[in-house]
Enzyme design. Structure first.
Site, short mmCIF file in Angstrom:
data_model
loop_
_atom_site.label_atom_id
_atom_site.label_comp_id
_atom_site.label_asym_id
_atom_site.label_seq_id
_atom_site.Cartn_x
_atom_site.Cartn_y
_atom_site.Cartn_z
N GLY A 165 0.84 -1.15 0.02
CA GLY A 165 -0.19 -0.04 -0.02
C GLY A 165 0.86 1.24 -0.11
O GLY A 165 0.24 2.23 0.13
N GLU A 200 -3.09 3.73 -13.23
CA GLU A 200 -4.20 2.56 -13.64
C GLU A 200 -5.58 3.23 -13.19
O GLU A 200 -5.73 4.36 -12.61
CB GLU A 200 -4.05 1.50 -12.91
CG GLU A 200 -2.81 0.58 -13.41
CD GLU A 200 -2.87 -0.56 -12.65
OE1 GLU A 200 -2.16 -1.69 -13.10
OE2 GLU A 200 -3.40 -0.74 -11.44
N LYS A 201 -6.68 2.98 -14.06
CA LYS A 201 -8.08 3.14 -13.63
C LYS A 201 -8.24 2.62 -12.34
O LYS A 201 -7.75 1.60 -11.97
CB LYS A 201 -8.88 2.48 -14.64
CG LYS A 201 -10.52 2.63 -14.73
CD LYS A 201 -10.93 4.04 -14.71
CE LYS A 201 -12.21 4.28 -14.41
NZ LYS A 201 -12.72 5.62 -14.72
N LEU A 203 -10.91 1.26 -9.71
CA LEU A 203 -12.07 0.71 -9.74
C LEU A 203 -12.77 0.89 -8.34
O LEU A 203 -11.81 0.85 -7.48
CB LEU A 203 -11.86 -0.77 -9.73
CG LEU A 203 -11.13 -1.20 -11.08
CD1 LEU A 203 -11.09 -2.62 -11.19
CD2 LEU A 203 -11.90 -0.78 -12.31
N LYS A 237 -4.18 -8.33 3.77
CA LYS A 237 -5.34 -9.35 3.73
C LYS A 237 -5.48 -9.83 5.35
O LYS A 237 -4.56 -10.06 6.13
CB LYS A 237 -4.91 -10.52 2.96
CG LYS A 237 -4.65 -10.20 1.69
CD LYS A 237 -3.87 -11.32 0.80
CE LYS A 237 -3.61 -10.86 -0.44
NZ LYS A 237 -2.75 -11.94 -1.51
N GLU A 275 -2.40 -12.29 -9.38
CA GLU A 275 -3.67 -11.28 -8.21
C GLU A 275 -4.33 -10.33 -9.30
O GLU A 275 -3.93 -9.85 -9.93
CB GLU A 275 -2.98 -10.62 -7.24
CG GLU A 275 -2.07 -11.49 -6.28
CD GLU A 275 -2.01 -11.00 -4.77
OE1 GLU A 275 -2.19 -9.72 -4.66
OE2 GLU A 275 -1.46 -11.76 -3.91
N ARG A 291 6.00 -16.83 -4.88
CA ARG A 291 6.37 -17.47 -3.71
C ARG A 291 5.02 -18.06 -3.17
O ARG A 291 3.89 -17.86 -3.73
CB ARG A 291 6.99 -16.33 -2.54
CG ARG A 291 5.93 -15.49 -2.39
CD ARG A 291 6.31 -14.71 -1.16
NE ARG A 291 5.59 -13.23 -1.31
CZ ARG A 291 4.19 -13.12 -0.73
NH1 ARG A 291 3.54 -14.04 -0.36
NH2 ARG A 291 3.45 -12.05 -0.53
N VAL A 294 0.66 -16.72 2.37
CA VAL A 294 0.25 -16.95 3.60
C VAL A 294 -1.05 -17.67 3.62
O VAL A 294 -1.41 -18.75 4.23
CB VAL A 294 0.01 -15.61 4.28
CG1 VAL A 294 -0.66 -15.85 5.88
CG2 VAL A 294 1.07 -14.66 4.31
#
Length: 450
Positions: A165, A200-201, A203, A237, A275, A291, A294
């Protein structure tokens, strides 16, 4: 097959890899800092080597010490787990130079996917759908304005070398763009030593969907379905599910086939995760993690395939253990990351666990290196363990999760268990009706009502 694997990590993931290696009849070596001398993986390994003091830079990130540990113990392969050196191309290259196998992809593939601009170019070339935006780093504000105007506001500015982030800013209008660009560049430069950014756009209400793949490095690859990781806080996450409650069988098969074909064409070796942001039936590539993730246990729960076994098998030259047509998805699985943090403020809570009791029963798995009397050090990630629950369907899984959370006891430190007990009773979560912004909004509303 390898004779001895050195595990270059700590905590629950080190223990996870250790167990897989033992099941394959492979001897294990673990490395540890002085702060982790009493850790469970150190107690259970065949051999252990202390590689430095508590700070990660002096121990778990010290490549020379880890290579020396390999040479001292005669380890012929290294499993990096996740975090630390797991996506460090230099580490993979150095191990190769010392004739030690890195249980993961090549250094070149790590480099490609570690640079978000190059990763997006590569994904596009391989036929993976990408978010509309710049083809590379934007050179100046004028170019940024032109691209933003073409794809339409809102847009998001991201650091090329970013993660977690940092170096990410949203501009909802042309007036917002100069400040967003300047701030993103400043954060990127400070965090990564590289202030390159791309656009980027943005969303508005996407879900975070990721596809698990495994390649053999020789032109074959499989996918093991997707995970929904939309419940996040500050891009980290918190709760993961497999399969996603938002996708249908056709969408699952379509994106999985796209990813496995791309990985086969790339010649990728080992496990990886592609992702996406998903909105209105469309997938948009974010990044690839080269990799183990988690949240890999939820994929193992619904497929019955041990991903660490697959990693070791592929790295040793044994190829894939299964064909795509033989993979069956059974039931539903959810993982909750139990951290040593205050459930309201998320402030870390290191200290001694005075009592530790994990839930049990059908469909319950707990990956943790904690135990009663274990002292959680303040130097590393605050993860205590992962609760993974599997059921024949999502309803059964949620009911089983509720029961398991009630049984889970961790005394002596604050934990995020109360957060999950709240979430499992929430109607939106029960209905699978959430996006990547849902949790932060929920936490803000909860705090305001307190």
């Amino acid at each position: 097959m390898f004779q001895k694997i050195l595990i270059a990590n700590r905590g629950e993931i080190a223990l996870r890899v250790l167990r897989a290696a033992k099941e394959l009849g492979i001897r294990t070596v673990v490395v540890h800092s002085t702060a982790d001398a009493d850790a469970m993986h150190v107690r259970l390994a065949d051999e252990s080597v202390c590689i430095g003091p508590p700070p990660s830079r002096d121990s778990y990130l010290n490549i020379h010490q880890i290579v020396a540990a390999c040479e001292i113990t005669g380890a012929d392969a290294v499993h990096p787990g996740y975090g630390f050196l797991s996506e460090n191309a230099k580490f993979a290259d150095i191990l190769a130079a010392h004739k030690i196998t890195f249980i993961g992809p090549s250094g070149d593939h790590i480099r490609i996917m570690g640079d978000k601009i190059e990763a997006k170019r590569t994904a596009k070339r391989l036929g993976i759908p990408v978010v509309p935006g710049s083809d590379g780093a934007v050179s100046d504000d004028r170019e940024a304005f032109r691209i933003a105007s073409e794809i339409g506001f809102p847009v998001i500015i991201k650091a090329s070398a970013g993660g977690g982030g940092r170096g990410m800013k949203v501009a909802r209008s042309a007036e917002d763009l100069p400040v967003a660009l300047a701030t993103a560049r400043s954060e990127a430069g400070a965090a990564f030593g590289d202030d390159a950014v791309y656009i980027e756009k943005y969303l508005e209400k996407p879900r975070h969907i990721e596809v698990q793949i495994v390649g053999d490095g020789a032109g074959k690859a499989i996918h093991l379905g997707e995970r929904d990781c939309s419940l996040q806080r500050r891009h980290q996450k918190v709760w993961e599910e497999a399969n996603s409650p938002a996708l249908n069988a056709e969408e699952r098969s379509r994106i999985g086939d796209i990813c496995s074909k791309a990985i086969a064409d790339l010649g990728y070796s080992g496990a990886g995760t592609i992702e996406f942001l998903y909105e209105n039936g469309e997938f948009y590539f974010i990044e690839m993690n080269t990799r183990l993730q988690v949240e890999h246990p939820v994929t193992e729960a619904i497929t019955g395939i041990d991903l660490v076994h697959e990693q070791i098998r592929v790295a040793s030259g044994g190829g894939l253990s299964t064909r795509q047509e033989d993979i069956k998805f059974a039931g539903h699985a959810i993982e909750c990351r139990i951290n040593a943090e205050d459930a309201r403020t998320f402030t870390p809570s290191p200290g001694t666990i005075t009592h530790f009791h994990t839930p049990g029963g059908l469909g319950i798995r707990v990956d943790s290196g904690a135990y009663s009397g274990y002292r959680i050090p303040p130097y590393y990630d605050s993860l205590i363990g992962k609760l993974i629950v599997h059921g024949r369907n999502r309803v059964e899984c949620m009911m089983r999760l509720r029961r398991a959370l009630d049984e889970f006891v961790v005394d002596g430190v604050k934990t995020t268990l109360p957060l999950f007990r709240d979430l499992v009773g929430n109607i939106d979560i029960a209905n699978g009706d959430y996006d990547i912004h849902w949790l932060e909004k929920h936490l803000a509303e909860t705090a305001a009502a307190a």
